[in-house]
Design an enzyme around this catalytic site. Structure first.
Site, PDB file in Angstrom:
ATOM      1  N   ASP A  53     -42.073 -28.129  54.373  1.00 43.89           N
ATOM      2  CA  ASP A  53     -42.934 -29.267  54.080  1.00 43.89           C
ATOM      3  C   ASP A  53     -42.666 -29.638  52.626  1.00 43.89           C
ATOM      4  O   ASP A  53     -42.953 -28.850  51.718  1.00 43.89           O
ATOM      5  CB  ASP A  53     -44.394 -28.864  54.284  1.00 43.89           C
ATOM      6  CG  ASP A  53     -45.374 -29.994  53.985  1.00 43.89           C
ATOM      7  OD1 ASP A  53     -44.955 -31.018  53.412  1.00 43.89           O
ATOM      8  OD2 ASP A  53     -46.563 -29.839  54.316  1.00 43.89           O
ATOM      9  N   VAL A  54     -42.100 -30.826  52.393  1.00 40.54           N
ATOM     10  CA  VAL A  54     -41.681 -31.182  51.035  1.00 40.54           C
ATOM     11  C   VAL A  54     -42.862 -31.408  50.098  1.00 40.54           C
ATOM     12  O   VAL A  54     -42.664 -31.590  48.893  1.00 40.54           O
ATOM     13  CB  VAL A  54     -40.756 -32.425  51.022  1.00 40.54           C
ATOM     14  CG1 VAL A  54     -39.454 -32.127  51.749  1.00 40.54           C
ATOM     15  CG2 VAL A  54     -41.457 -33.652  51.579  1.00 40.54           C
ATOM     16  N   ASN A  80     -33.682 -36.913  52.096  1.00 45.07           N
ATOM     17  CA  ASN A  80     -33.938 -37.969  53.079  1.00 45.07           C
ATOM     18  C   ASN A  80     -35.368 -37.978  53.611  1.00 45.07           C
ATOM     19  O   ASN A  80     -35.818 -38.992  54.151  1.00 45.07           O
ATOM     20  CB  ASN A  80     -32.955 -37.818  54.242  1.00 45.07           C
ATOM     21  CG  ASN A  80     -33.256 -38.760  55.378  1.00 45.07           C
ATOM     22  OD1 ASN A  80     -33.016 -39.960  55.288  1.00 45.07           O
ATOM     23  ND2 ASN A  80     -33.802 -38.229  56.463  1.00 45.07           N
ATOM     24  N   TYR A 145     -45.393 -48.511  50.254  1.00 44.03           N
ATOM     25  CA  TYR A 145     -44.051 -48.042  50.567  1.00 44.03           C
ATOM     26  C   TYR A 145     -43.051 -48.533  49.527  1.00 44.03           C
ATOM     27  O   TYR A 145     -42.204 -47.770  49.045  1.00 44.03           O
ATOM     28  CB  TYR A 145     -43.651 -48.525  51.963  1.00 44.03           C
ATOM     29  CG  TYR A 145     -42.291 -48.052  52.401  1.00 44.03           C
ATOM     30  CD1 TYR A 145     -42.081 -46.724  52.739  1.00 44.03           C
ATOM     31  CD2 TYR A 145     -41.213 -48.931  52.486  1.00 44.03           C
ATOM     32  CE1 TYR A 145     -40.828 -46.280  53.149  1.00 44.03           C
ATOM     33  CE2 TYR A 145     -39.965 -48.499  52.893  1.00 44.03           C
ATOM     34  CZ  TYR A 145     -39.772 -47.177  53.219  1.00 44.03           C
ATOM     35  OH  TYR A 145     -38.533 -46.734  53.619  1.00 44.03           O
ATOM     36  N   LYS A 149     -40.588 -46.347  46.955  1.00 40.11           N
ATOM     37  CA  LYS A 149     -39.135 -46.448  46.949  1.00 40.11           C
ATOM     38  C   LYS A 149     -38.611 -47.014  45.625  1.00 40.11           C
ATOM     39  O   LYS A 149     -37.499 -46.693  45.195  1.00 40.11           O
ATOM     40  CB  LYS A 149     -38.661 -47.283  48.137  1.00 40.11           C
ATOM     41  CG  LYS A 149     -38.892 -46.604  49.479  1.00 40.11           C
ATOM     42  CD  LYS A 149     -38.194 -45.242  49.551  1.00 40.11           C
ATOM     43  CE  LYS A 149     -38.330 -44.602  50.931  1.00 40.11           C
ATOM     44  NZ  LYS A 149     -37.590 -43.320  51.030  1.00 40.11           N
TER      45      LYS A 149
END
Length: 251
Positions: A53-54, A80, A145, A149
């Protein structure tokens, strides 16, 4: 092709979509590949699979070390893992902002931080982050989002500057709308899925969604031994969204 022979790659979010396509492509071109994912149960040989789990630094460090042990080191890191979000700045509460930024931005920080000791001793060290067209184009209903990014794009440039003298290249890919399971779920939840898919296709000058394989090929280029002079670069794989302004058809 066998241009990745002898190289060892780690792909986060590698159990499906872009990550799975990337892991498979790198393995097919000779790399030994480990996948880190929340649910790696669908990952099979020749890929190595590790649960991680990042958002959890301890789990990330444990998984990266286990992957490095299995592979015999790490030459390539593909960051990713990521999640989406919809809405304007009014539509997501603070908890959702923290959740998305924790995965999309801090997830890259945690995984890279854990992998750096291994990358520093590699002769072919490369990091590729999955960014998005949302970092460079204003898209409606994507405030959170896009912010995440945009941070990934800036982080990529900063990492490239920080680690270039250590021999570690850092780049990112900026996909347009990719035909992945996540996009499929997004379309299924729309009031008119067919109309929504048509709108997404029309948004890209090529008139179709990007494929996961196309993004994987761009990642492989940036990660590979033939791009040794490429660092601090964002590579758009977006059907022309970033730079093209077409006239309406027939005009």
């Amino acid at each position: 092709m066998s241009d990745f022979d002898g190289l060892r790659a780690l792909v986060t979010g590698g159990a499906s979509g872009i990550g799975r396509a990337t892991a498979g492509l790198l393995a097919g071109r000779g790399a030994r590949v480990a996948v880190l994912d929340l649910d790696p149960s669908a990952v099979d040989e020749p890929l190595y699979a590790f649960r991680a789990d990042v958002t959890d630094d301890v789990l990330v460090r444990t998984a990266v070390e286990a992957a490095a042990d299995a592979l015999g080191g790490v030459d390539i890191l593909v960051n990713n893992a990521g999640i989406g979000a919809q809405g304007t700045v009014e539509d997501n509460d603070d908890a959702e902002w923290h959740r998305v930024l924790d995965v999309n931005v801090l997830g890259i920080v945690r995984t890279t931080r854990a992998a750096l000791p291994h990358l520093r001793v590699s002769d072919h060290a490369a990091v590729v982050n999955t960014c998005s067209i949302a970092a460079t184009a204003g898209l409606p209903q994507r405030a959170l989002y896009s912010a995440s990014k945009g941070a990934v794009l800036s982080l990529t440039l900063a990492m490239a500057a920080d680690h270039i003298r250590e021999g570690i290249r850092v780049n990112c890919v900026n996909p347009g709308t990719v035909d992945t399971p996540w996009v499929g779920r997004l379309l299924d939840s729309a009031p008119d899925p067919a109309a929504e898919r048509a709108a997404l296709r029309a948004r890209q000058p090529t008139g179709r969604l990007v494929t996961a394989a196309e993004v994987a090929a761009a990642i492989a280029y940036l990660a590979g031994p033939h791009s040794g002079a490429t660092t601090g670069t964002s590579l758009a794989v977006d059907g022309g969204m970033q730079g093209l302004r077409l006239r309406p058809a027939g005009r």
